[in-house]
Structures are given as structure tokens and as C-alpha cells.
Design a protein around this motif. Structure first.
Motif, PDB file in Angstrom:
ATOM      1  N   SER A 358       0.811  -1.215   0.000  1.00 27.91           N
ATOM      2  CA  SER A 358       0.000   0.000   0.000  1.00 27.91           C
ATOM      3  C   SER A 358       0.845   1.266   0.000  1.00 27.91           C
ATOM      4  O   SER A 358       0.361   2.344  -0.343  1.00 27.91           O
ATOM      5  N   ILE A 359       2.140   1.169   0.383  1.00 27.91           N
ATOM      6  CA  ILE A 359       3.032   2.334   0.357  1.00 27.91           C
ATOM      7  C   ILE A 359       4.312   1.920  -0.365  1.00 27.91           C
ATOM      8  O   ILE A 359       5.299   1.525   0.257  1.00 27.91           O
ATOM      9  N   ASP A 360       4.276   1.980  -1.671  1.00 26.70           N
ATOM     10  CA  ASP A 360       5.454   1.597  -2.454  1.00 26.70           C
ATOM     11  C   ASP A 360       6.063   2.774  -3.204  1.00 26.70           C
ATOM     12  O   ASP A 360       6.922   2.604  -4.067  1.00 26.70           O
ATOM     13  N   SER A 361       5.643   4.009  -2.859  1.00 22.71           N
ATOM     14  CA  SER A 361       6.107   5.188  -3.589  1.00 22.71           C
ATOM     15  C   SER A 361       7.521   5.617  -3.190  1.00 22.71           C
ATOM     16  O   SER A 361       8.143   6.416  -3.875  1.00 22.71           O
ATOM     17  N   PHE A 362       8.033   5.075  -2.056  1.00 25.18           N
ATOM     18  CA  PHE A 362       9.367   5.474  -1.603  1.00 25.18           C
ATOM     19  C   PHE A 362      10.466   4.540  -2.117  1.00 25.18           C
ATOM     20  O   PHE A 362      11.633   4.723  -1.802  1.00 25.18           O
ATOM     21  N   GLY A 363      10.086   3.512  -2.858  1.00 25.95           N
ATOM     22  CA  GLY A 363      11.077   2.586  -3.382  1.00 25.95           C
ATOM     23  C   GLY A 363      11.683   1.698  -2.321  1.00 25.95           C
ATOM     24  O   GLY A 363      12.817   1.223  -2.476  1.00 25.95           O
ATOM     25  N   LEU A 364      10.963   1.437  -1.236  1.00 26.73           N
ATOM     26  CA  LEU A 364      11.465   0.610  -0.140  1.00 26.73           C
ATOM     27  C   LEU A 364      10.971  -0.825  -0.289  1.00 26.73           C
ATOM     28  O   LEU A 364       9.844  -1.063  -0.734  1.00 26.73           O
ATOM     29  N   ASP A 365      11.807  -1.750   0.091  1.00 26.66           N
ATOM     30  CA  ASP A 365      11.424  -3.158   0.113  1.00 26.66           C
ATOM     31  C   ASP A 365      12.001  -3.766   1.386  1.00 26.66           C
ATOM     32  O   ASP A 365      13.156  -4.170   1.436  1.00 26.66           O
ATOM     33  N   PHE A 366      11.187  -3.814   2.428  1.00 30.29           N
ATOM     34  CA  PHE A 366      11.651  -4.207   3.756  1.00 30.29           C
ATOM     35  C   PHE A 366      11.509  -5.704   4.027  1.00 30.29           C
ATOM     36  O   PHE A 366      11.662  -6.134   5.170  1.00 30.29           O
ATOM     37  N   ARG A 367      11.219  -6.493   3.030  1.00 30.67           N
ATOM     38  CA  ARG A 367      11.098  -7.934   3.247  1.00 30.67           C
ATOM     39  C   ARG A 367      12.443  -8.519   3.683  1.00 30.67           C
ATOM     40  O   ARG A 367      13.500  -8.112   3.187  1.00 30.67           O
ATOM     41  N   PHE A 368      12.391  -9.483   4.578  1.00 30.13           N
ATOM     42  CA  PHE A 368      13.600 -10.071   5.136  1.00 30.13           C
ATOM     43  C   PHE A 368      14.473 -10.694   4.055  1.00 30.13           C
ATOM     44  O   PHE A 368      15.708 -10.654   4.134  1.00 30.13           O
ATOM     45  N   GLU A 369      13.856 -11.273   3.043  1.00 33.35           N
ATOM     46  CA  GLU A 369      14.614 -11.982   2.007  1.00 33.35           C
ATOM     47  C   GLU A 369      15.227 -11.042   0.974  1.00 33.35           C
ATOM     48  O   GLU A 369      16.032 -11.475   0.138  1.00 33.35           O
ATOM     49  N   THR A 370      14.871  -9.757   0.989  1.00 32.17           N
ATOM     50  CA  THR A 370      15.413  -8.811   0.015  1.00 32.17           C
ATOM     51  C   THR A 370      16.867  -8.489   0.339  1.00 32.17           C
ATOM     52  O   THR A 370      17.189  -8.156   1.486  1.00 32.17           O
ATOM     53  N   PRO A 371      17.780  -8.594  -0.630  1.00 37.81           N
ATOM     54  CA  PRO A 371      19.172  -8.212  -0.373  1.00 37.81           C
ATOM     55  C   PRO A 371      19.254  -6.793   0.187  1.00 37.81           C
ATOM     56  O   PRO A 371      18.522  -5.896  -0.261  1.00 37.81           O
ATOM     57  N   PHE A 372      20.153  -6.581   1.118  1.00 38.15           N
ATOM     58  CA  PHE A 372      20.211  -5.306   1.825  1.00 38.15           C
ATOM     59  C   PHE A 372      20.311  -4.123   0.871  1.00 38.15           C
ATOM     60  O   PHE A 372      19.638  -3.093   1.061  1.00 38.15           O
ATOM     61  N   ASN A 373      21.125  -4.235  -0.149  1.00 36.28           N
ATOM     62  CA  ASN A 373      21.325  -3.106  -1.059  1.00 36.28           C
ATOM     63  C   ASN A 373      20.063  -2.746  -1.847  1.00 36.28           C
ATOM     64  O   ASN A 373      19.983  -1.667  -2.442  1.00 36.28           O
ATOM     65  N   ASP A 374      19.066  -3.644  -1.850  1.00 37.41           N
ATOM     66  CA  ASP A 374      17.816  -3.384  -2.560  1.00 37.41           C
ATOM     67  C   ASP A 374      16.691  -2.936  -1.634  1.00 37.41           C
ATOM     68  O   ASP A 374      15.574  -2.689  -2.095  1.00 37.41           O
ATOM     69  N   THR A 375      16.960  -2.853  -0.342  1.00 35.25           N
ATOM     70  CA  THR A 375      15.895  -2.533   0.615  1.00 35.25           C
ATOM     71  C   THR A 375      15.606  -1.044   0.713  1.00 35.25           C
ATOM     72  O   THR A 375      14.478  -0.641   1.051  1.00 35.25           O
ATOM     73  N   GLY A 376      16.618  -0.205   0.492  1.00 43.14           N
ATOM     74  CA  GLY A 376      16.463   1.224   0.727  1.00 43.14           C
ATOM     75  C   GLY A 376      16.680   1.619   2.173  1.00 43.14           C
ATOM     76  O   GLY A 376      16.476   2.784   2.539  1.00 43.14           O
TER      77      GLY A 376
END
Length: 420
Positions: A358-376
Motif C-alpha cells: 500500500s506504500i510503495d512510492s518510496f522505493g522501499l522493500d523491507f522484506r527479510f529476504e530482500t538483499p540489503f542493497n535493494d531494501t532502501g
């Protein structure tokens, strides 16, 4: 019997013709009469359950001359006839009711197959006005003892909700199971699954036996392949909870483990608030019941929770040894600071901050499995710390589910961010 009768008629006609001086031509050949029954339809199954209808499907029967149709029987009575395909919808049923079905096939000669194996199928669940009508608890009397067939579950890293206690329950339709979905996240749930989460405070955390202040029970129902949500608000007498779609606030006072009185202006979410968090790309879904979040030994069992579910027949195709574990953010012994912080952010923030959230406008991906450099996380580390440290309704993070600071988690997150 049909063939014998036909032969007798021909002989009679021939005798009459001969005795009357008619033609002595050879009589016509005797036609074959189809007396072979079709095979019984196989693999009758429920394909979709709604509140007042059930969809059925089956494998085609075979016949020496060809099957021309099928009949469907409901509780021993034929309710549909001359079905030319291998699926149908049974309508005008009663919600939350079990029915027995079987199918027979027939051919052009009227020969009928034996009945298919019968199945029991239930119409979909529906939300009732009162929680006592939902079959979640044994009784609505200030106690939250699960009803028969309702299974307790726990998760190892939990969402913060102003220090409220939570009881988590799941009920599957009889004879069904959860199944893996090709990953360590949410399993596949059968239709008519019920998930309930009850929020409460102990009167005194030092002695839970003194009683509870039960606030709300949130319920998910999987109906016709889609999740529906509802909230039931408990009355002050703790004798009933009423269905609502509106949000509200409830003042709560309780004694914490240190013996201090705590006051909370607890926020009950609206139905729209539920959709805000439990949503991705327009699809509603539960959050906590991921396989990796349940892969540990819970307080109510003496074995791994996933393996316990398998032993109870509510989960299949899963072994705890083959599933990853979401770290318990409070466990400083077995997990690093990085693992604990990422787990906490996953559980409390990732349902909104991920692609399709619902809030994807900041380009953040906080899922645990997401590589750190892709989390924001690194680029927004200052903002993350500031929002976690705020109680302003329009600025704090998360915005829903809390009105006060999560002191212990904030301390950990600040340490984590500083270490970056």
C-alpha cells in the motif's frame, strides 16, 4: 430382456406372415440392443464454494456407445439431470452447511452407471453479527478457550500493537490441509479457512490469572478463493463481541511486569485500515502465518510447530528441516543484530513497504529476504529512525497499530542503524 422380447416379436410377425400366405423372404436381421452401462464418473470434487452455491467437477465416464449426460444427487435426491458436461453449479443452498453429492452417467439407451464415489462439501462461511455465532471459542464469557477443531498457533517475531497480548487461532474445514506454495512464506489455505487474532491486556502482567481485558477479535475468512476480513469488538462485560467495520479508540489501563500502571489509548482499526496492511496489488491476505515465522517450538507444544501441524493433519508436504526460520528479534543469543533488526522491520513494516504494497512510492522493500542493497534501508536510515521514534499519527512508523513507542525495539533499531 429387451433382446428376448424383440426376438419373440419378430418370430410372431414371421409366423403370422407365413400362415397368411405372405412372402417367404428371409426376415430382417436382428438389431443389436445396447445394454452396456457406462462406467461410474471418477474423481468427483468440490471446485468452488460460495455462501449459497457449490461448484462440482468430475472425470468423464466412458461407454461403448458414448455417454450422453449426467445426473447429480444431493443428499440422495436428484437435483440436476441431463448435464452434458463434467461440471456444474448447485445453487440455492444454505450458508455454512454440509451436503453429500454423487453423480451417475447415462447413455442414449438409458443405461445408467453406478454412482460415483460420494463427497461431502460445505457452502462457504459467512460473517455473523455476533462472535459467539462464529464457532471460534468454546464460550464468550471473558475466556478465550478455542472451540473444538480450532488450532492455536504462534509466530516467533510479532507485530507490535501498543504492548497488547495476542492469541492466534486457525480453523480448517474437516479433511483439508494447508499446503506449501513453493516457498517459505504463506502456505496455500483451503477455502473456508478461518483465522482469528484476539487482542487483549492482562489486568496485571505479573499475574495473568487475575483476568483479561479483551478488546477485539479480528477474523479472516477465505471465501471462494479470496480473503474477507471482519472485526468483532468485545463489550465491557466480556460476554459478547459485535461485528463492526468502523474504527474507534478504547482507553486501557493495566499493570506491567515492573508493577507500574500503564495507560493506553488503544486504536481499533476500521475495515479499510485492515485492507491497507493486508493487501498487495489489490489482493487481501494474512500476514503472520508464514511457514518461516512458525518454524520453532511454540509454548503450547513440545515439538516444532510445523511438524506438530503435520502430525495433527492440518499441514502437508512440509518438514521443518526444509524451511528457513525468521529470526526472533528478541533473541540476542542466537541471532546477530542485523538479523534481528531485519526480522523486526519485516514483520512490522514490510507488508506495506514492498512492491505492490500500500506504500510503495518510496522505493522501499523491507522484506527479510530482500538483499540489503535493494531494501532502501541505508539511504533512508535517518528517516527510519525518526519515524520509529515518533508518535505523531501522520509521521510515525508504522502509522497503524501503535500510538506509543516500542521502547525496546527502538533501542535495537537505533543501534542497528548506527552500526550501518
Amino acid at each position: 430382456m429387451k433382446k428376448i422380447t424383440y426376438i419373440l416379436l419378430l418370430l410372431g410377425a414371421f409366423t403370422l406372415n407365413y400362415s397368411c400366405g405372405g412372402s417367404d423372404d428371409t426376415p430382417p436381421p436382428i438389431a443389436d440392443v445396447d445394454e452396456e452401462n457406462p462406467t461410474a464418473p471418477a474423481n468427483l470434487m468440490l471446485t468452488l464454494s460460495k455462501e449459497t452455491s457449490i461448484d462440482l467437477a468430475w472425470d468423464a465416464a466412458t461407454d461403448n456407445e458414448g455417454v450422453t449426460g449426467y445426473s447429480v444427487f444431493q443428499d440422495g435426491i436428484m437435483v440436476q439431470d441431463n448435464i452434458t458436461g463434467t461440471s456444474t453449479t448447485i445453487a440455492n443452498l444454505t450458508a455454512e452447511t454440509s451436503y453429500n453429492f454423487y453423480v451417475i452417467a447415462f447413455d442414449a439407451a438409458g443405461n445408467q452407471s453406478a454412482p460415483s464415489a460420494s463427497i461431502d462439501a460445505s457452502t462457504a462461511l459467512s460473517f455473523r453479527e455476533l462472535l459467539s455465532e462464529m464457532g471460534v471459542f468454546q464460550a464468550i464469557n471473558g475466556n478465550i478457550t478455542p472451540a473444538n477443531g480450532v488450532q492455536l498457533y504462534e509466530i516467533n517475531s510479532t507485530l507490535f500493537t501498543d504492548y497488547a497480548q495476542k492469541q492466534r487461532l486457525i480453523r480448517l474445514p474437516a479433511g483439508t490441509t494447508m499446503k506449501p506454495n513453493g516457498n517459505d512464506l504463506l502456505p496455500i489455505f483451503p477455502d473456508n479457512t478461518l483465522i482469528a487474532k484476539t487482542f487483549f491486556y492482562n489486568i496485571d502482567d505479573r499475574d495473568p490469572s487475575l483476568g483479561k481485558q479483551i478488546i477485539e477479535t479480528r477474523i479472516f475468512l477465505k471465501i471462494a478463493g479470496a480473503w474477507q476480513v471482519a472485526d468483532y469488538i468485545w463489550n465491557d462485560a466480556q460476554t459478547e463481541a459485535i461485528y463492526t467495520i468502523n474504527g474507534s479508540q478504547k482507553p486501557i489501563s493495566y499493570i506491567d511486569l515492573n508493577g507500574d500502571m500503564q495507560d493506553v489509548q488503544y486504536e481499533i482499526p476500521s475495515q479499510q485500515d485492515c485492507f491497507t496492511c493486508h493487501n498487495n496489488n489489490g489482493n487481501t491476505f494474512p500476514i503472520g502465518l508464514k511457514l518461516r515465522s512458525m518454524n520453532f517450538v511454540p509454548s503450547y507444544a513440545n515439538q516444532n510447530q510445523l511438524d506438530f501441524f503435520v502430525s495433527q493433519g492440518i499441514l502437508e508436504g512440509v518438514s521443518a528441516a526444509g524451511v528457513s526460520v525468521l529470526p526472533d528479534w528478541t533473541n540476542t543469543t542466537d541471532y546477530t543484530l542485523d538479523e534481528r533488526a531485519r526480522a523486526y522491520i519485516d514483520v512490522n513494516c514490510a507488508h506495506c513497504h514492498q512492491p505492490g504494497g500500500s506504500i510503495d512510492s518510496f522505493g522501499l522493500d523491507f522484506r527479510f529476504e530482500t538483499p540489503f542493497n535493494d531494501t532502501g534501508i541505508y539511504a533512508n536510515r535517518g528517516e527510519i529512525e525518526a519515524r520509529f521514534g515518533s508518535t505523531l499519527p501522520t509521521y510515525r512508523m508504522p502509522q497503524l497499530g501503535r500510538t506509543i513507542l516500542h521502547e525496546e525495539a527502538l533501542e535495537m533499531l537505533v543501534e542497528y542503524i548506527d552500526a550501518l
